[in-house]
Design a protein around this motif. Structure first.
Motif, mmCIF file in Angstrom:
data_model
loop_
_atom_site.group_PDB
_atom_site.id
_atom_site.type_symbol
_atom_site.label_atom_id
_atom_site.label_comp_id
_atom_site.label_asym_id
_atom_site.label_seq_id
_atom_site.Cartn_x
_atom_site.Cartn_y
_atom_site.Cartn_z
ATOM 1 N N ALA A 1 0.859 -1.352 0.038
ATOM 2 C CA ALA A 1 0.047 -0.015 -0.042
ATOM 3 C C ALA A 1 0.663 1.256 0.132
ATOM 4 O O ALA A 1 0.397 2.482 -0.138
ATOM 5 C CB ALA A 1 -0.884 -0.052 1.255
ATOM 6 N N GLY A 2 2.262 1.166 0.103
ATOM 7 C CA GLY A 2 3.156 2.148 0.277
ATOM 8 C C GLY A 2 3.152 2.931 1.414
ATOM 9 O O GLY A 2 3.273 4.297 1.371
ATOM 10 N N ILE A 3 2.597 2.567 2.552
ATOM 11 C CA ILE A 3 2.424 3.313 3.610
ATOM 12 C C ILE A 3 3.699 2.849 4.512
ATOM 13 O O ILE A 3 3.800 3.299 5.855
ATOM 14 C CB ILE A 3 1.043 3.332 4.650
ATOM 15 N N LEU A 4 4.502 1.987 4.438
ATOM 16 C CA LEU A 4 5.678 1.329 4.926
ATOM 17 C C LEU A 4 6.709 1.343 3.939
ATOM 18 O O LEU A 4 6.467 1.159 2.608
ATOM 19 C CB LEU A 4 5.441 -0.132 5.255
ATOM 20 N N LEU A 5 7.957 1.848 4.286
ATOM 21 C CA LEU A 5 8.952 1.532 3.216
ATOM 22 C C LEU A 5 9.960 0.356 3.718
ATOM 23 O O LEU A 5 10.131 -0.175 4.903
ATOM 24 C CB LEU A 5 9.940 2.836 3.348
ATOM 25 N N HIS B 1 5.467 3.467 -2.975
ATOM 26 C CA HIS B 1 5.069 4.433 -2.011
ATOM 27 C C HIS B 1 5.057 5.860 -2.781
ATOM 28 O O HIS B 1 4.736 7.042 -2.125
ATOM 29 C CB HIS B 1 6.400 4.829 -0.751
ATOM 30 N N PRO C 1 3.027 8.507 -5.284
ATOM 31 C CA PRO C 1 1.411 8.867 -5.734
ATOM 32 C C PRO C 1 0.952 8.099 -6.985
ATOM 33 O O PRO C 1 -0.081 7.862 -7.106
ATOM 34 C CB PRO C 1 1.744 10.380 -6.162
ATOM 35 N N LYS D 1 0.197 4.580 -5.937
ATOM 36 C CA LYS D 1 -0.923 4.725 -4.698
ATOM 37 C C LYS D 1 -2.353 5.091 -5.536
ATOM 38 O O LYS D 1 -3.363 4.746 -4.976
ATOM 39 C CB LYS D 1 -0.659 5.827 -3.941
ATOM 40 N N GLU D 2 -2.358 5.567 -6.493
ATOM 41 C CA GLU D 2 -3.519 6.074 -7.372
ATOM 42 C C GLU D 2 -4.281 4.758 -7.521
ATOM 43 O O GLU D 2 -5.472 4.881 -7.737
ATOM 44 C CB GLU D 2 -3.160 6.776 -8.776
ATOM 45 N N PHE E 1 -7.116 0.216 -0.042
ATOM 46 C CA PHE E 1 -6.378 -0.398 1.038
ATOM 47 C C PHE E 1 -7.726 -0.420 2.093
ATOM 48 O O PHE E 1 -8.344 0.620 2.289
ATOM 49 C CB PHE E 1 -5.200 0.368 1.437
ATOM 50 N N LEU F 1 -9.435 13.092 -1.821
ATOM 51 C CA LEU F 1 -8.066 12.746 -1.535
ATOM 52 C C LEU F 1 -7.687 12.101 -2.580
ATOM 53 O O LEU F 1 -6.285 12.209 -2.718
ATOM 54 C CB LEU F 1 -8.000 11.854 -0.372
ATOM 55 N N TYR F 2 -8.169 11.169 -3.152
ATOM 56 C CA TYR F 2 -7.774 10.534 -4.341
ATOM 57 C C TYR F 2 -7.743 11.067 -5.728
ATOM 58 O O TYR F 2 -7.646 10.369 -6.848
ATOM 59 C CB TYR F 2 -8.278 9.077 -4.465
ATOM 60 N N GLY F 3 -8.035 12.463 -5.755
ATOM 61 C CA GLY F 3 -8.123 13.114 -7.132
ATOM 62 C C GLY F 3 -9.396 13.123 -7.754
ATOM 63 O O GLY F 3 -9.338 13.413 -9.041
ATOM 64 N N MET F 4 -10.403 12.916 -6.999
ATOM 65 C CA MET F 4 -11.721 12.944 -7.607
ATOM 66 C C MET F 4 -12.375 14.395 -7.444
ATOM 67 O O MET F 4 -12.073 15.045 -6.411
ATOM 68 C CB MET F 4 -12.744 11.833 -7.394
ATOM 69 N N ARG G 1 -8.574 20.557 -15.079
ATOM 70 C CA ARG G 1 -8.696 19.624 -14.213
ATOM 71 C C ARG G 1 -8.194 19.406 -12.927
ATOM 72 O O ARG G 1 -8.535 19.337 -11.863
ATOM 73 C CB ARG G 1 -8.669 18.035 -14.791
ATOM 74 N N VAL H 1 -9.483 19.485 -9.042
ATOM 75 C CA VAL H 1 -9.442 18.573 -8.101
ATOM 76 C C VAL H 1 -8.743 19.226 -6.772
ATOM 77 O O VAL H 1 -8.962 18.893 -5.660
ATOM 78 C CB VAL H 1 -8.278 17.520 -8.692
ATOM 79 N N ARG I 1 -10.506 19.028 -3.048
ATOM 80 C CA ARG I 1 -9.767 18.599 -1.975
ATOM 81 C C ARG I 1 -9.805 19.856 -0.883
ATOM 82 O O ARG I 1 -9.966 19.352 0.159
ATOM 83 C CB ARG I 1 -8.044 18.335 -2.318
ATOM 84 N N ILE J 1 -1.976 8.681 4.256
ATOM 85 C CA ILE J 1 -0.530 8.382 3.882
ATOM 86 C C ILE J 1 -0.711 7.241 2.535
ATOM 87 O O ILE J 1 -0.081 7.281 1.514
ATOM 88 C CB ILE J 1 0.417 7.963 4.925
ATOM 89 N N ALA J 2 -1.762 6.686 2.778
ATOM 90 C CA ALA J 2 -2.062 5.482 1.435
ATOM 91 C C ALA J 2 -2.619 6.292 0.322
ATOM 92 O O ALA J 2 -2.651 5.880 -0.867
ATOM 93 C CB ALA J 2 -3.169 4.475 1.976
ATOM 94 N N ALA J 3 -2.797 7.437 0.384
ATOM 95 C CA ALA J 3 -3.635 8.354 -0.655
ATOM 96 C C ALA J 3 -2.463 8.778 -1.677
ATOM 97 O O ALA J 3 -1.163 9.170 -0.983
ATOM 98 C CB ALA J 3 -4.495 9.472 -0.278
ATOM 99 N N PRO J 4 -2.684 8.996 -2.869
ATOM 100 C CA PRO J 4 -1.720 9.668 -3.583
ATOM 101 C C PRO J 4 -1.473 11.123 -3.553
ATOM 102 O O PRO J 4 -1.604 12.113 -4.413
ATOM 103 C CB PRO J 4 -2.340 9.271 -5.114
ATOM 104 N N LEU J 5 -1.033 11.379 -2.441
ATOM 105 C CA LEU J 5 -0.758 13.005 -2.057
ATOM 106 C C LEU J 5 0.735 13.130 -1.497
ATOM 107 O O LEU J 5 1.069 11.988 -0.679
ATOM 108 C CB LEU J 5 -1.659 13.550 -0.825
ATOM 109 N N MET K 1 7.107 6.270 7.968
ATOM 110 C CA MET K 1 6.891 5.292 6.968
ATOM 111 C C MET K 1 8.062 4.165 6.980
ATOM 112 O O MET K 1 7.928 2.873 6.930
ATOM 113 C CB MET K 1 6.889 5.567 5.404
ATOM 114 N N ARG K 2 9.107 4.483 7.283
ATOM 115 C CA ARG K 2 10.472 3.729 7.409
ATOM 116 C C ARG K 2 10.427 3.019 8.850
ATOM 117 O O ARG K 2 10.516 1.630 8.808
ATOM 118 C CB ARG K 2 11.723 4.324 7.525
#
Lengths: 295, 267
Positions: A49-53, A67, A69, A72-73, A77, A101-104, B2, B6, B10, B98-102, B259-260
């Motif tokens: 999910a990219g929330i851990l490295l 990790h 964007p 993640k798009e 999760f 948050l996901y760009g919608m 766009r 967006v 947000r 953090i799971a979101a693409p930001l 994250m690490r």
């Protein structure tokens, strides 16, 4: 669309969570990660999910580091806790928020929120505060949230934990359908969840075995098992106990019968039996050690 | 186009859904907040009456009105972001953020919006109450806007620092608390910085609040044009650049550190 994990190790302080894990999975697969507590299932999902490295190795989603964007798009999760949604606003507002948050855009998010709430059977409660939801409804909302941005990859950590049989059936049916057009990776202890997988990975810090879908569930029960005769294969073991053998597709039916017996029988242990993908007729048995199985 | 839609969506989601709707759902808190917003102004007003300060220094009411209005904006905006991050940790939504693409910076910037938006209300309220008590505003809009923009930029920098500290230490908001308390004492909110001992005055010069309040007082009470307030704008711009730079770097560091270490879901 794919997830490729290459030589990944992850350590938390002195505890090695994963060591040298490699796997790849692609569209149309439903991969179940099984293993005892602390085996690294959730860690692996969080890496995807990219929330851990990772400390070593790489995790790529559609060719991008997990990790970033770009990766993640395309990933949805879901964690096992009843956390991660705002209880004081409506289900619809929650989904619109996470959609944004996901760009919608707001318009897209509202339209999509309706679609996913209908898909998980929650549209009638869309405007209710989440605080009024049952655990099962909460899980369905969390699944809806994971689906909001129509991800290619769905990462689910014990998606039906703590919910009743009816809600579990709704969620698993939906996940099973999703698995045909997406890549689903789920971490689970639950035979019903594992049952929808097309591939099972037995993990304990590293990958111990990989198999095709589970073939058989064995449930050790106590009590009056006569009500199960004729429907399932029941093999008495003495001392008032019996082993019920059923195909994974029979699990929901068994669970319903079990519930209808209202305590006349009690499940005390369970095994999931799967066949190794490579290894001829060898069999892997996964036992939930010392843990009661309560429906 | 766009991308703009967006970004606006947000911003709406963070301000209206996560910010306003959740905040407004705690009705007692809303009522108490509104009361707390204007109480300080009355405290200092009646102190001024009691000690005849208003008689001897008639500009004092304008001085404290602008001071309290914008000091509150500064300290509340900072505590709001740090508190927000802490809340997301406790609620369990931080993992999903953090799971979101930001990017880390976008995430913190969007999370700051509600603090900036909601704290504009007490600022406006305080200015209105000040006007009702007799403050005569003489505003140069361009000067006021320039100082305010730099003031907000530096506040955002401190916001980011406070938020990053909360991400790392998993505790309340020590930086925000310090910024809030220190700004009251050192920022020239209710008394001029010149009243401080010389060595403490130098500390106050490191606070954007000191320059921001002086600049805003000049722009809002004396209609000073931009050239006349350059002495405030230059240091304020330097501080804004410094705080934003440190804030951005610390945010990135904190984000990848959790994250690490796998402490995203920890609280």
């Amino acid at each position: 669309m794919s997830v490729i994990v290459e030589g990944v190790s992850k350590r938390f302080g002195r505890i090695m969570a994963l060591e040298g894990v490699s796997l790849s999975a692609r569209r149309g697969e439903a991969v179940a990660l099984i293993g005892p507590n602390g085996a690294g299932k959730t860690t692996l999902l969080k890496l995807m999910a990219g929330i851990l490295l990772p400390d070593e190795g790489s995790v790529l989603v559609n060719g991008y580091p997990a990790h970033t964007p770009k990766a993640k798009e395309r990933v949805g999760f879901m964690t096992p806790q009843d956390r991660g949604v705002y209880w004081r606003v409506s289900a619809l507002d929650n989904l619109v928020f996470f959609g944004a948050l996901y760009g919608m855009t707001l318009r897209e998010a509202r339209r999509r929120a309706r679609e996913v709430l209908e898909a998980v059977g929650l549209w009638e409660r869309a405007h209710d505060r989440v605080a009024s939801f049952s655990t099962g409804m909460m899980r369905r909302l969390e699944l809806a949230r994971a689906l909001m941005h129509d991800p290619d990859v769905l990462l689910l950590d014990e998606p039906t934990s703590g919910i009743d049989i009816d809600a579990k059936a709704v969620i698993l049916k939906r996940i099973s359908e999703l698995g045909r057009e997406r890549l689903v990776v789920l971490a689970s202890h639950d035979p019903a969840e594992v049952g929808i997988a097309t591939r099972v990975i037995h993990l304990n810090k590293t990958i111990i075995a990989e198999s095709k879908a589970p073939k058989l569930l064995k449930v050790l029960v106590k009590g009056d098992v006569s009500a199960l005769d004729g429907r399932f294969k029941v093999r008495p073991t003495g001392e008032g106990e019996a082993v019920v053998e059923l195909g994974v597709d029979q699990f929901d039916e068994f669970a319903a019968v079990y519930a209808s017996l209202r305590g006349r029988i009690k499940a005390v242990d369970m095994e999931v039996v799967v066949a190794y993908a490579a290894g001829g007729n060898a069999r892997l048995q996964w036992r939930r050690e010392g843990r009661r199985w309560d429906l | 186009m766009r991308r703009l839609l967006v970004a606006l969506s947000r911003a709406y989601a963070f301000i209206t859904i996560r910010g306003y709707k959740v905040w407004a759902s705690y009705r007692t808190q809303v009522a108490l907040n509104v009361v707390n917003w204007v109480i300080p102004l009355f405290i200092y007003y009646f102190m001024g009456v009691a000690f005849h300060l208003l008689k001897y220094t008639p500009d004092y009411l304008g001085f404290i009105t602008v001071g309290i209005a914008f000091q509150g904006y500064f300290s509340s905006a900072i505590t709001t972001l740090a508190g927000r991050i802490r809340n997301e940790e406790l609620i369990g939504t931080l993992e999903y953020y953090i799971a979101a693409p930001l990017s880390p910076l976008s995430l913190m910037a969007y999370s700051s919006l509600w603090g900036l938006a909601i704290n504009a209300v007490p600022t406006a309220l305080t200015l209105a109450v000040g006007a009702a008590l007799g403050v005569r505003f003489a505003v140069d809009p361009l000067s006021a806007a320039a100082v305010l923009a730099l003031y907000i930029a530096s506040s955002l920098g401190l916001n980011l620092i406070a938020g990053a500290v909360v991400l790392i230490v998993k505790q309340g908001n020590p930086v925000a608390l310090f910024a809030s308390v220190a700004s009251n004492l050192l920022g020239g909110t209710v008394f001029p910085v010149s009243a401080l001992p010389p060595w403490l005055r130098y500390v106050s010069y490191a606070l954007p609040l000191t320059w921001g309040l002086d600049g805003l007082r000049a722009a809002m009470l004396s209609a000073a044009p931009i050239p006349a307030i350059a002495q405030y704008i230059a240091p304020l711009a330097a501080l804004a650049a410094a705080y934003l730079g440190v804030g951005v770097a610390l945010t990135r560091y904190a984000y990848y550190k959790i994250m690490r270490e796998g402490t995203v879901a920890m609280y």
